[in-house]
Design a protein around this motif. Structure first.
Motif, PDB file in Angstrom:
ATOM      1  N   GLY A  72      41.097   6.959  49.361  1.00 39.76           N
ATOM      2  CA  GLY A  72      41.641   5.702  48.884  1.00 39.76           C
ATOM      3  C   GLY A  72      42.527   5.001  49.882  1.00 39.76           C
ATOM      4  N   PHE A  73      42.943   5.703  50.950  1.00 38.71           N
ATOM      5  CA  PHE A  73      43.789   5.116  51.992  1.00 38.71           C
ATOM      6  C   PHE A  73      43.058   4.989  53.331  1.00 38.71           C
ATOM      7  N   PHE A  74      41.859   5.548  53.434  1.00 38.98           N
ATOM      8  CA  PHE A  74      41.180   5.750  54.709  1.00 38.98           C
ATOM      9  C   PHE A  74      39.941   4.858  54.765  1.00 38.98           C
ATOM     10  N   ARG A  75      39.805   4.065  55.829  1.00 40.47           N
ATOM     11  CA  ARG A  75      38.648   3.186  56.002  1.00 40.47           C
ATOM     12  C   ARG A  75      38.129   3.247  57.436  1.00 40.47           C
ATOM     13  N   CYS A  76      36.866   2.904  57.565  1.00 40.41           N
ATOM     14  CA  CYS A  76      36.240   2.855  58.884  1.00 40.41           C
ATOM     15  C   CYS A  76      36.594   1.524  59.546  1.00 40.41           C
ATOM     16  N   VAL A 130      48.395  12.114  59.912  1.00 37.54           N
ATOM     17  CA  VAL A 130      48.974  11.018  59.130  1.00 37.54           C
ATOM     18  C   VAL A 130      50.269  11.458  58.454  1.00 37.54           C
ATOM     19  N   TRP A 131      50.287  12.666  57.896  1.00 39.04           N
ATOM     20  CA  TRP A 131      51.498  13.115  57.204  1.00 39.04           C
ATOM     21  C   TRP A 131      52.645  13.340  58.190  1.00 39.04           C
ATOM     22  N   GLU A 132      52.352  13.846  59.373  1.00 37.13           N
ATOM     23  CA  GLU A 132      53.409  14.000  60.378  1.00 37.13           C
ATOM     24  C   GLU A 132      53.959  12.643  60.809  1.00 37.13           C
ATOM     25  N   TRP A 133      53.080  11.646  60.934  1.00 41.87           N
ATOM     26  CA  TRP A 133      53.553  10.294  61.269  1.00 41.87           C
ATOM     27  C   TRP A 133      54.448   9.737  60.175  1.00 41.87           C
ATOM     28  N   LEU A 134      54.055   9.920  58.932  1.00 39.99           N
ATOM     29  CA  LEU A 134      54.834   9.397  57.819  1.00 39.99           C
ATOM     30  C   LEU A 134      56.171  10.117  57.702  1.00 39.99           C
ATOM     31  N   THR A 135      56.192  11.420  57.924  1.00 42.92           N
ATOM     32  CA  THR A 135      57.441  12.178  57.868  1.00 42.92           C
ATOM     33  C   THR A 135      58.412  11.698  58.944  1.00 42.92           C
ATOM     34  N   VAL A 175      50.332   3.076  52.338  1.00 41.05           N
ATOM     35  CA  VAL A 175      49.846   3.604  53.612  1.00 41.05           C
ATOM     36  C   VAL A 175      48.377   3.222  53.789  1.00 41.05           C
ATOM     37  N   ARG A 176      48.047   2.809  55.010  1.00 38.31           N
ATOM     38  CA  ARG A 176      46.662   2.451  55.338  1.00 38.31           C
ATOM     39  C   ARG A 176      46.275   3.126  56.650  1.00 38.31           C
ATOM     40  N   VAL A 177      45.093   3.723  56.645  1.00 37.34           N
ATOM     41  CA  VAL A 177      44.610   4.454  57.821  1.00 37.34           C
ATOM     42  C   VAL A 177      43.233   3.901  58.184  1.00 37.34           C
ATOM     43  N   ILE A 178      43.062   3.523  59.440  1.00 36.32           N
ATOM     44  CA  ILE A 178      41.793   2.986  59.940  1.00 36.32           C
ATOM     45  C   ILE A 178      41.268   3.930  61.016  1.00 36.32           C
ATOM     46  N   TYR A 179      40.011   4.341  60.841  1.00 34.67           N
ATOM     47  CA  TYR A 179      39.368   5.239  61.806  1.00 34.67           C
ATOM     48  C   TYR A 179      38.627   4.419  62.854  1.00 34.67           C
ATOM     49  N   VAL A 187      47.442   3.645  61.950  1.00 33.06           N
ATOM     50  CA  VAL A 187      48.191   3.900  60.725  1.00 33.06           C
ATOM     51  C   VAL A 187      49.235   2.800  60.535  1.00 33.06           C
ATOM     52  N   SER A 188      49.475   2.444  59.288  1.00 34.84           N
ATOM     53  CA  SER A 188      50.472   1.442  58.954  1.00 34.84           C
ATOM     54  C   SER A 188      50.882   1.661  57.511  1.00 34.84           C
ATOM     55  N   CYS A 189      51.955   0.988  57.103  1.00 38.36           N
ATOM     56  CA  CYS A 189      52.403   1.047  55.724  1.00 38.36           C
ATOM     57  C   CYS A 189      53.004  -0.298  55.348  1.00 38.36           C
ATOM     58  N   GLY A 190      53.595  -0.371  54.155  1.00 38.19           N
ATOM     59  CA  GLY A 190      54.124  -1.632  53.672  1.00 38.19           C
ATOM     60  C   GLY A 190      55.352  -2.111  54.408  1.00 38.19           C
ATOM     61  N   ILE A 191      55.940  -1.306  55.256  1.00 40.87           N
ATOM     62  CA  ILE A 191      57.106  -1.724  56.043  1.00 40.87           C
ATOM     63  C   ILE A 191      56.609  -2.290  57.360  1.00 40.87           C
ATOM     64  N   PRO A 192      56.761  -3.612  57.589  1.00 38.97           N
ATOM     65  CA  PRO A 192      56.264  -4.210  58.837  1.00 38.97           C
ATOM     66  C   PRO A 192      56.932  -3.598  60.062  1.00 38.97           C
ATOM     67  N   GLY A 193      56.207  -3.618  61.161  1.00 40.87           N
ATOM     68  CA  GLY A 193      56.741  -3.105  62.416  1.00 40.87           C
ATOM     69  C   GLY A 193      56.605  -1.617  62.593  1.00 40.87           C
ATOM     70  N   THR A 194      55.960  -0.934  61.653  1.00 39.13           N
ATOM     71  CA  THR A 194      55.819   0.524  61.744  1.00 39.13           C
ATOM     72  C   THR A 194      54.405   0.937  62.129  1.00 39.13           C
ATOM     73  N   GLU A 195      53.561  -0.023  62.520  1.00 40.01           N
ATOM     74  CA  GLU A 195      52.189   0.305  62.879  1.00 40.01           C
ATOM     75  C   GLU A 195      52.154   1.217  64.102  1.00 40.01           C
TER      76      GLU A 195
END
Length: 391
Positions: free
Chosen positions: A132-136, A181-186, A318-322, A334-342
């Motif tokens: 649900g978070f992962f797209r090509c 992804v989880w290490e990046w988010l942590t 969280v959004r993940v693009i392969y 990887v990115s999330c709802g907080i801008p500037g964290t891509e």
């Protein structure tokens, strides 16, 4: 009641427990004694998830309806049949005076329904953290599961359309992608400076995005003031008129009624714009709430369960693009709802049969090709073994 249903579904009770599901919402309404819809489809006398789904999906509550959804087509046997027309052929009718919720709240409810469908546990037999978070990044389709240990870009819908993804390396190990992804988010949530920068970027983005809305709000306020001034002038003129001319008095009354209707329409528009701006405004209280939420989430990160990880990722959008570049190097955007964290994360595979000292550490493992000589050899050996067991 409709306003409260949308509020509970999108925002929750406000006690930090999060939005309510349709089933939880139905239980709350039943416990409070709220009368349930009574129609041919729901005559049970209590709230059901399907009834709430119909309310949340109905766009009339956001001040919009449609005309021409269906048409009548004659059949070869001479009978008539009602046929649903494509959505792009519907006629849009805006009725802001019938709106019970603002547009932003209604769209937020639709987004949550779609996300709930994507993140539902029933959609998979195994647990996939990024489902649900992962797209090509090549075709934009969701990355699905393969053999229990991989994500793959190969949805059945695209096979039916015969439009295969141009990405020749469509799989990635699930444990590798999930760990990265989880290490990046942590690391992101452990850094208060990143959160402060993200909040500042959110403010700037909101100001740039809704600059036109602010201008429209100022214009609507001035139009409301002008309408009030005109109405007051006409009322004073009506009171001071001593001619007794019925035509003049009737014209003045008609003008006052028209101005009053215009003023009410402007006030309704103003309320909708103000509500939409308030929905996206980053207030000091909201900043403190985001930081408090980040601190609470930070405490759960080391020993988070699968459900807690999914909750955190959904809250942060969280959004993940392969992606795969021309040299077949794979990485995650990887990115999330907080801008500037891509960020961009290279995928380092734990095993590579062709790895040697001259290859980079993140050399790509070749994809399994069923038409290769090695694959054909394995298949032939397996068939020979099966034939030997039969004989």
């Amino acid at each position: 009641m409709v306003k409260r249903i949308f509020e509970l579904y999108v925002h929750g009770r406000g006690d930090g427990s999060g939005p309510l599901s349709f089933r939880q919402l139905a239980e709350v309404l039943d416990n409070e004694g709220c009368p349930a819809p009574n129609n041919a489809k729901n005559n049970r006398g209590y709230w059901t998830p399907s009834a709430l789904h119909w309310i949340i999906k109905n766009e009339i509550y956001a001040g919009r309806t449609y005309f021409g959804k269906t048409t009548v087509a004659w059949q070869p046997d001479g009978t008539r049949k009602t046929v649903h027309k494509p959505r792009e052929e519907w006629l849009v009718i805006d009725v802001p005076e019938l709106a019970l919720v603002d547009r932003a709240t209604w769209e937020g409810a639709q987004y949550r329904m779609e996300r709930n469908r994507e993140l539902a546990k029933r959609n998979g037999k195994r647990e996939y953290l990024l489902s649900g978070f992962f797209r090509c990044g090549r075709c934009g389709y969701a990355m699905g599961s393969l053999c229990g240990d991989r994500y793959v870009c190969s949805p059945p819908a695209r096979w039916k359309e015969r439009q295969p993804c141009s990405n020749m390396n469509r799989t990635v190990l699930s444990r590798v992608a999930e760990q990265l992804v989880w290490e990046w988010l942590t690391a992101l949530l452990s850094d208060d400076t990143s959160i402060d920068r993200g909040l500042q970027a959110m403010k700037e983005q909101a100001q740039a995005t809704f600059a036109g809305k602010h201008e429209r709000l100022s214009l609507v306020d001035s139009l409301i003031d002008k309408a009030d001034a005109k109405i007051n002038r006409l009322i004073r003129a009506f009171g001071n008129d001593e001619s007794g001319d019925a035509v003049v008095l009737s014209a003045m009354q008609t003008e006052v009624k028209n101005l009053a209707r215009q003023r009410e329409a402007l006030k309704a528009e103003r309320n909708m714009i103000a509500a939409e701006l308030a929905q996206h405004e980053i207030t000091p209280a909201m900043e403190a709430q985001i930081k408090a939420m980040a601190a609470a989430i930070r405490q759960k990160l080391p020993d988070a369960t699968f459900a807690e990880k999914r909750y955190v990722m959904d809250k942060l959008d969280v959004r993940v693009i392969y992606q795969v570049d021309e040299e077949k190097r794979r990485y995650l955007e990887v990115s999330c709802g907080i801008p500037g964290t891509e960020d961009v994360i290279a995928i380092d595979l734990p095993w590579n049969p062709n790895h040697n000292s001259s290859e980079p550490a993140n050399a790509i493992r070749p994809s399994w090709n069923p038409m290769s000589k090695a694959a054909k050899g394995v298949t032939r050996v397996m068939r020979q073994a099966a034939a030997a067991r039969v004989t």
